[in-house]
Design an enzyme around this catalytic site. Structure first.
Site, PDB file in Angstrom:
ATOM      1  N   TRP A  69     -22.942 -25.065  17.957  1.00  0.00           N
ATOM      2  CA  TRP A  69     -22.388 -23.857  17.341  1.00  0.00           C
ATOM      3  C   TRP A  69     -22.905 -22.717  18.197  1.00  0.00           C
ATOM      4  O   TRP A  69     -24.110 -22.449  18.213  1.00  0.00           O
ATOM      5  CB  TRP A  69     -22.870 -23.763  15.896  1.00  0.00           C
ATOM      6  CG  TRP A  69     -22.179 -22.743  15.069  1.00  0.00           C
ATOM      7  CD1 TRP A  69     -21.020 -22.915  14.366  1.00  0.00           C
ATOM      8  CD2 TRP A  69     -22.603 -21.397  14.804  1.00  0.00           C
ATOM      9  NE1 TRP A  69     -20.699 -21.761  13.698  1.00  0.00           N
ATOM     10  CE2 TRP A  69     -21.644 -20.813  13.951  1.00  0.00           C
ATOM     11  CE3 TRP A  69     -23.692 -20.623  15.210  1.00  0.00           C
ATOM     12  CZ2 TRP A  69     -21.743 -19.499  13.494  1.00  0.00           C
ATOM     13  CZ3 TRP A  69     -23.797 -19.313  14.755  1.00  0.00           C
ATOM     14  CH2 TRP A  69     -22.816 -18.772  13.901  1.00  0.00           C
ATOM     15  N   ASN A  78     -31.363 -28.150  19.315  1.00  0.00           N
ATOM     16  CA  ASN A  78     -31.017 -27.240  18.208  1.00  0.00           C
ATOM     17  C   ASN A  78     -32.074 -26.149  18.178  1.00  0.00           C
ATOM     18  O   ASN A  78     -33.255 -26.436  18.399  1.00  0.00           O
ATOM     19  CB  ASN A  78     -31.078 -27.958  16.856  1.00  0.00           C
ATOM     20  CG  ASN A  78     -29.942 -28.918  16.651  1.00  0.00           C
ATOM     21  OD1 ASN A  78     -29.059 -29.040  17.489  1.00  0.00           O
ATOM     22  ND2 ASN A  78     -29.960 -29.615  15.524  1.00  0.00           N
ATOM     23  N   GLY A  79     -31.662 -24.932  17.842  1.00  0.00           N
ATOM     24  CA  GLY A  79     -32.639 -23.847  17.736  1.00  0.00           C
ATOM     25  C   GLY A  79     -32.410 -22.804  18.812  1.00  0.00           C
ATOM     26  O   GLY A  79     -31.403 -22.829  19.521  1.00  0.00           O
ATOM     27  N   GLU A  92     -19.738 -14.774  -7.036  1.00  0.00           N
ATOM     28  CA  GLU A  92     -19.584 -16.109  -6.462  1.00  0.00           C
ATOM     29  C   GLU A  92     -18.096 -16.472  -6.342  1.00  0.00           C
ATOM     30  O   GLU A  92     -17.663 -17.063  -5.344  1.00  0.00           O
ATOM     31  CB  GLU A  92     -20.354 -17.131  -7.321  1.00  0.00           C
ATOM     32  CG  GLU A  92     -20.165 -18.599  -6.969  1.00  0.00           C
ATOM     33  CD  GLU A  92     -20.616 -18.982  -5.564  1.00  0.00           C
ATOM     34  OE1 GLU A  92     -21.127 -18.117  -4.824  1.00  0.00           O
ATOM     35  OE2 GLU A  92     -20.407 -20.145  -5.201  1.00  0.00           O
ATOM     36  N   GLU A 150     -14.259 -17.140   1.510  1.00  0.00           N
ATOM     37  CA  GLU A 150     -14.687 -18.144   2.478  1.00  0.00           C
ATOM     38  C   GLU A 150     -13.595 -19.114   2.852  1.00  0.00           C
ATOM     39  O   GLU A 150     -13.445 -19.440   4.018  1.00  0.00           O
ATOM     40  CB  GLU A 150     -15.833 -18.988   1.875  1.00  0.00           C
ATOM     41  CG  GLU A 150     -17.188 -18.372   1.916  1.00  0.00           C
ATOM     42  CD  GLU A 150     -18.254 -19.353   1.474  1.00  0.00           C
ATOM     43  OE1 GLU A 150     -18.216 -19.782   0.304  1.00  0.00           O
ATOM     44  OE2 GLU A 150     -19.127 -19.687   2.284  1.00  0.00           O
TER      45      GLU A 150
HETATM   46  O1  M6R Z   1     -28.469 -23.307   2.555  1.00  0.00           O
HETATM   47  P1  M6R Z   1     -28.561 -21.993   1.837  1.00  0.00           P
HETATM   48  O2  M6R Z   1     -28.362 -22.124   0.375  1.00  0.00           O
HETATM   49  O3  M6R Z   1     -29.818 -21.242   2.175  1.00  0.00           O
HETATM   50  O4  M6R Z   1     -27.357 -21.141   2.404  1.00  0.00           O
HETATM   51  C1  M6R Z   1     -27.186 -19.805   2.082  1.00  0.00           C
HETATM   52  C2  M6R Z   1     -25.794 -19.340   2.437  1.00  0.00           C
HETATM   53  O5  M6R Z   1     -25.591 -19.442   3.816  1.00  0.00           O
HETATM   54  C3  M6R Z   1     -24.728 -20.161   1.715  1.00  0.00           C
HETATM   55  O6  M6R Z   1     -24.893 -20.118   0.335  1.00  0.00           O
HETATM   56  C4  M6R Z   1     -23.324 -19.650   2.069  1.00  0.00           C
HETATM   57  O7  M6R Z   1     -23.123 -18.403   1.497  1.00  0.00           O
HETATM   58  C5  M6R Z   1     -22.288 -20.676   1.614  1.00  0.00           C
HETATM   59  N1  M6R Z   1     -21.298 -20.833   2.619  1.00  0.00           N
HETATM   60  C6  M6R Z   1     -21.648 -20.337   0.320  1.00  0.00           C
HETATM   61  O8  M6R Z   1     -20.574 -21.118  -0.014  1.00  0.00           O
END
Ligand code: M6R
Length: 608
Positions: free
Chosen positions: A74, A98-99, A481, A488
């Protein structure tokens, strides 16, 4: 984001690498590649786009090997090009990473002066050249890796092979997850257990600073001081079925439907034994009793779970609670109260912003930390004093669904435990909360039965370019949400507001073209929400209302109503999440977008 898989075996590892990369696709990527040691040669294939394209190219070139590494990238440093895709090679050494290497520019300059030439714009290529540099000085592969990682600043998970040493693979971890899979006469390395679960369930999670050496029949792990160490072997409970689509069209749809089971699993211990502090760790009672408030840190959907929890914690546990987006908190001069419990919420346990916010909170003097997470042994829970693992199972769809509702279930349990320990809850109230939890999986199932009705609404949303979501109190975060889910995966612009805020600005947006979704359960704010709805109707706006079976609501022109089961009391936000998930899913379906892999997004956000 990026994914790693590597294998050393007595069989062709190419299918293992390809299958592993396909299982990592859900994390989000834009190019993929593998490198294998074939005799005394390194062969590599890389492609931008899907793993399937890279697989076809590897097939055409007749790749067949007993040792190799693969990667899904990515893009961060350098665009989405084949030259920037991993593996990167330097004089027969191939590696995947990765990183982010923070000192890559300085290393690049140094390596240039040593005569190395660069083919890519990545930070990773410096690691490949550093490896070669140390091999040239007479180090073996493992020693070269141990020398190399000491030169790196930043985060890495690395897997390295070399044509000079075709009988082994080495790997290293700092700041990014990496695990070793133990097979029979074969061994594996992966950033995520799903990449190797088809081959083995026995895994060793590397710790920060570890390096390791794998042959077909042995694994040796070394700590940050290069001392040989024993790391525990775990039996992964990720099932192959959880990684397969089954009868569903998309993982998101599957995961929405898995919620009754996921929630039931997450609350199982409480249903059996009551609200016990041990849910959060052996010494949780002492810690939770001692705290005087709660500071929640999270991103995205997990942040909305935190916002919901704030309503619960202040109302039920009687403790002050703040919630902040992790990427904001980490860069501001925050006021720290060491008596406040830091709660991080992250489904992946890898989100860099949340991890850094946690470290920052500790640096400010916070001593007590608790992580709510869905991925065992991931970075954030490992860095936390107390942990509650949600039991949602693997979530593959980029849009979080069952991870969110199980986070809510975990946060509700935390609320009641805090309330009990702080003497704010009577036995009768506790029994009532337990009863509500007991009903929860069944009520979620009822809400799922609304899918056909919601799918009909989705047809009307599909041609729209904007939508507004409204909620009040406990349901305002659910409106947020719902708007995030719609954005999204359907790419429709959606905003969410507390319904009472409408008249302070967003009402100007309302016209006949703007669908307005209202989450209006039968709670004490219902009459207020109804007034806010009138404000919308008076401006010609069309309302799509989710309410409860028992609320006094009727359909009328421009007011469409779908009823979830009876009002679920304090757990109502969990029930009302289901319809907004289904609305987003079916709208995306109608628009023909890539539901499970929406553009530009990744499942684990391990960069800033
Ligand atoms: O893995 P996490 O819960 O820390 O991720 C946080 C956000 O990146 C994640 O909730 C993101 O908003 C999702 N795509 C929501 O559907």
């Amino acid at each position: 984001m990026c994914g790693i898989v590597g294998a050393i075996a007595d069989r062709d590892v190419v299918p293992v690498l390809i299958e592993g990369l396909k299982r990592l696709e859900y994390r989000g990527y834009d190019s993929a590649g593998i490198a294998v040691i074939d005799g005394r040669d390194v062969r590599r294939v890389r492609r931008t786009g899907r793993v399937a394209e890279m697989e076809a190219a590897a097939g055409q070139e007749g790749f067949n090997a007993r040792l190799g590494v693969g990667h899904t990238r990515w893009a961060t440093h350098g665009g989405v090009t084949e030259a920037n895709a991993h593996p990167h090679i330097s004089h027969g050494v191939a590696l995947v990473h990765n990183g982010i290497i923070e000192n890559h520019e300085e290393q690049r300059e140094r390596l240039r002066q040593l005569g190395y030439e660069f083919e890519s714009q990545t930070d990773t290529e410096v690691i490949a050249h550093l490896m070669h540099h140390y091999l040239k000085q007479g180090n073996d592969l493992l020693a070269a890796l141990q020398r190399t990682v000491k030169e790196l600043t930043g985060a890495y998970a690395l897997a390295v092979v070399s044509r000079a040493e075709p009988e082994r693979m080495v790997c290293a971890r700092m700041g990014c997850p990496l695990l070793i899979g133990l097979g029979e006469g074969e061994n594996f390395v992966a950033s995520d257990v799903s990449a190797i679960i088809q081959a083995t369930r026995q895994v060793i999670f590397l710790e920060e600073g570890d390096t390791a050496e794998l042959t077909r029949t042995s694994v040796r792990v070394f700590d940050g001081d290069d001392q040989l160490v024993q790391r525990e072997v775990h039996l992964s409970d990720v099932s192959l079925a959880s990684l397969e689509l089954g009868p569903y069209r998309h993982f998101m749809q599957k995961e929405i439907h898995e919620q009754p089971r996921a929630i039931a699993d997450t609350i199982e211990a409480t249903i059996d034994g009551g609200f016990l502090p041990t849910l959060f760790g052996a010494n949780a009672e002492a810690v939770l009793k001692d705290v005087e408030g709660v500071q929640i840190l999270a991103c995205g959907t997990s942040y909305y779970a935190g916002m919901t929890a704030r309503y619960w914690i202040e109302a039920i546990a009687g403790l002050p609670c703040s919630v902040e987006i992790a990427s904001e908190y980490r860069y501001r001069a925050a006021y720290a109260n060491p008596k406040h419990l830091i709660v991080t919420i992250s489904q992946s346990g890898e989100t860099l912003d949340t991890m850094e916010a946690l470290k920052y909170a500790k640096s400010l003097g916070h001593q007590h930390t608790l992580s709510i997470c869905n991925v065992p042994e991931s970075a954030i829970p490992r860095a936390s004093e107390l942990v509650c693992y949600t039991r949602a199972g693997a979530e593959i769809g980029v849009a979080s669904t069952k991870a969110f509702t199980t986070q809510l279930a975990a946060l509700f349990q935390l609320t009641v435990v805090l309330g009990k320990l702080h003497g704010r809850i009577s036995e009768e109230e506790e029994a009532g909360y337990l009863e509500e939890l007991r009903f929860l999986p069944g009520s979620v199932q009822h809400a799922l039965n609304l899918e056909p009705q919601i799918a009909l609404w989705a047809e009307r949303f599909a041609p729209k370019s904007d939508a507004l979501f409204l909620g009040r109190g406990l349901h305002y975060p659910i409106a947020l949400e719902g708007a995030l889910k719609l954005k999204e995966i359907s790419y429709i612009h959606a905003e969410a507001y507390p319904a009472g805020e409408l008249k302070h600005g967003p009402l100007a947006l309302v016209d006949a073209d703007m669908p307005v979704v209202v989450i209006a359960p039968n709670d004490k704010l219902l009459e207020k929400v109804k007034s806010n709805m009138q404000e919308v109707r008076a401006r010609g706006g069309e309302l799509f209302v989710f309410t409860d079976q028992d609320s006094n609501f009727s359909e009328s022109e421009g007011v469409h109503v779908i009823r979830t089961p009876r009002h679920a009391g304090v757990l109502s936000p969990i029930i009302h999440t289901i319809p907004v998930q289904l609305l987003a899913y079916h709208t995306a379906l109608a628009r023909g977008t890539d539901v499970d892999k929406p553009r530009n997004l990744a499942k684990s956000v391990t960069v800033e």
